[in-house]
Enzyme design. Structure first.
Site, PDB file in Angstrom:
ATOM      1  N   PRO A 137       0.817  -1.217   0.108  1.00 59.03           N
ATOM      2  CA  PRO A 137      -0.045  -0.079   0.054  1.00 59.03           C
ATOM      3  C   PRO A 137       0.919   1.450  -0.008  1.00 59.03           C
ATOM      4  CG  PRO A 137      -0.740  -1.667   1.476  1.00 59.03           C
ATOM      5  CD  PRO A 137       0.536  -2.165   1.164  1.00 59.03           C
ATOM      6  N   GLU A 138       0.386   2.111  -0.900  1.00 61.18           N
ATOM      7  CA  GLU A 138       1.241   3.405  -1.115  1.00 61.18           C
ATOM      8  C   GLU A 138       0.227   4.518  -0.397  1.00 61.18           C
ATOM      9  OE1 GLU A 138       2.979   3.778  -4.833  1.00 61.18           O
ATOM     10  OE2 GLU A 138       3.239   1.772  -4.971  1.00 61.18           O
TER      11      GLU A 138
END
Length: 275
Positions: free
Chosen positions: A2-3
């Protein structure tokens, strides 16, 4: 992993459920989640804390308590925070921790590969801890062309590698760097220090637009990422280059190509992003 858009989506979805609530009971089942600290001790310290704010710094979720303490949560590759209203089951696969709130609801942390971390930080330790690990926020007002130019000015590395370094900018990862470089028409292997002023501006704008698109679509679900209600994000349906090897560029029709930069799979348009 996840960014920024995925973590920001989780933050926005959890904020109304968490802020003002107390951690009535905490169970941490995985010793890796809090190491080197003992999970039972961390759970005991968290019990009774009341949430004052839920923030994001880079890829970290920042749970601020009224006591001044902070719980830093990093989802890493496969971590998810799921919210279960009072009475809903919490026995999900790969469950690593459960926080029962004082209204009867639960926040469940699940993580198939067990790389995520929970770190309880004392009030005076947060800023020094983050300052050594993170650069500025790319969606903040302080993220200017001048600031980005200074960050890249002396970097011999390819621009993609420089942007993946969290000390350059906080929150960017493999997906959104590729998407930003496509928007800026910059080849991922261009040495960062060789970018001209107009290219730096295009890159700053491309980063902001790529991240804003990801947030608007609640992140990208390629495999593991989920929102707190269990739903997938939809950004993966609108990628311009990431994962689209051989497909036509949305801008010019040239087939997208794949290479490797800093050990990461990297997609780009050879016609729009020339070296």
């Amino acid at each position: 992993m996840p960014e920024l858009p995925e973590v920001e989506t989780v933050r926005r979805r959890l904020e109304p459920a968490l802020v003002g609530r107390s951690f009535e009971h905490v169970e941490i089942y995985d010793v890796r989640l809090t190491r080197p600290d003992d999970p039972a001790e961390v759970a005991a310290e968290l019990t009774g804390e009341r949430v004052a704010a839920l923030e994001r710094r880079g890829k970290y979720l920042v749970v601020r308590f009224e006591s001044g303490r902070v719980l830093l949560i990093h989802l890493r590759m496969t971590g998810n925070l799921l919210y279960a209203p009072a009475g809903e089951p919490v026995d999900v696969p790969h469950r690593r921790a459960v926080v029962k709130l004082d209204d009867g609801s639960d926040v469940v942390y699940r993580d198939m590969r067990r790389f995520g971390t929970w770190f309880l930080v004392e009030p005076d330790a947060l800023d020094p801890y983050l300052a050594t690990r993170l650069g500025g926020e790319p969606l903040g007002r302080a993220f200017t062309v001048k600031v980005l130019s200074e960050k890249l000015a002396n970097r011999k590395a390819p621009v993609k590698a420089a942007l993946l370094d969290q000390r350059t900018l906080a929150g960017l990862g493999n997906i959104y760097v590729d998407e930003a470089l496509w928007r800026a028409r910059i080849h991922p292997l261009r040495p960062a220090r060789e970018l001209a002023g107009d290219e730096i501006k295009a890159l700053r704008d491309g980063i902001k637009k790529a991240l804003a698109a990801g947030i608007a679509r609640q992140g990208a679900t390629l495999r593991d990422y989920r929102q707190p209600d269990g739903r997938s994000g939809s950004m993966q349906k609108e990628f311009k280059v990431y994962g689209r090897d051989g497909e036509p560029c949305d801008r010019c029709g040239t087939p997208i190509e794949k290479t490797r930069v800093a050990g990461r799979g990297t997609w780009y348009c050879p016609a729009c992003q020339t070296r």
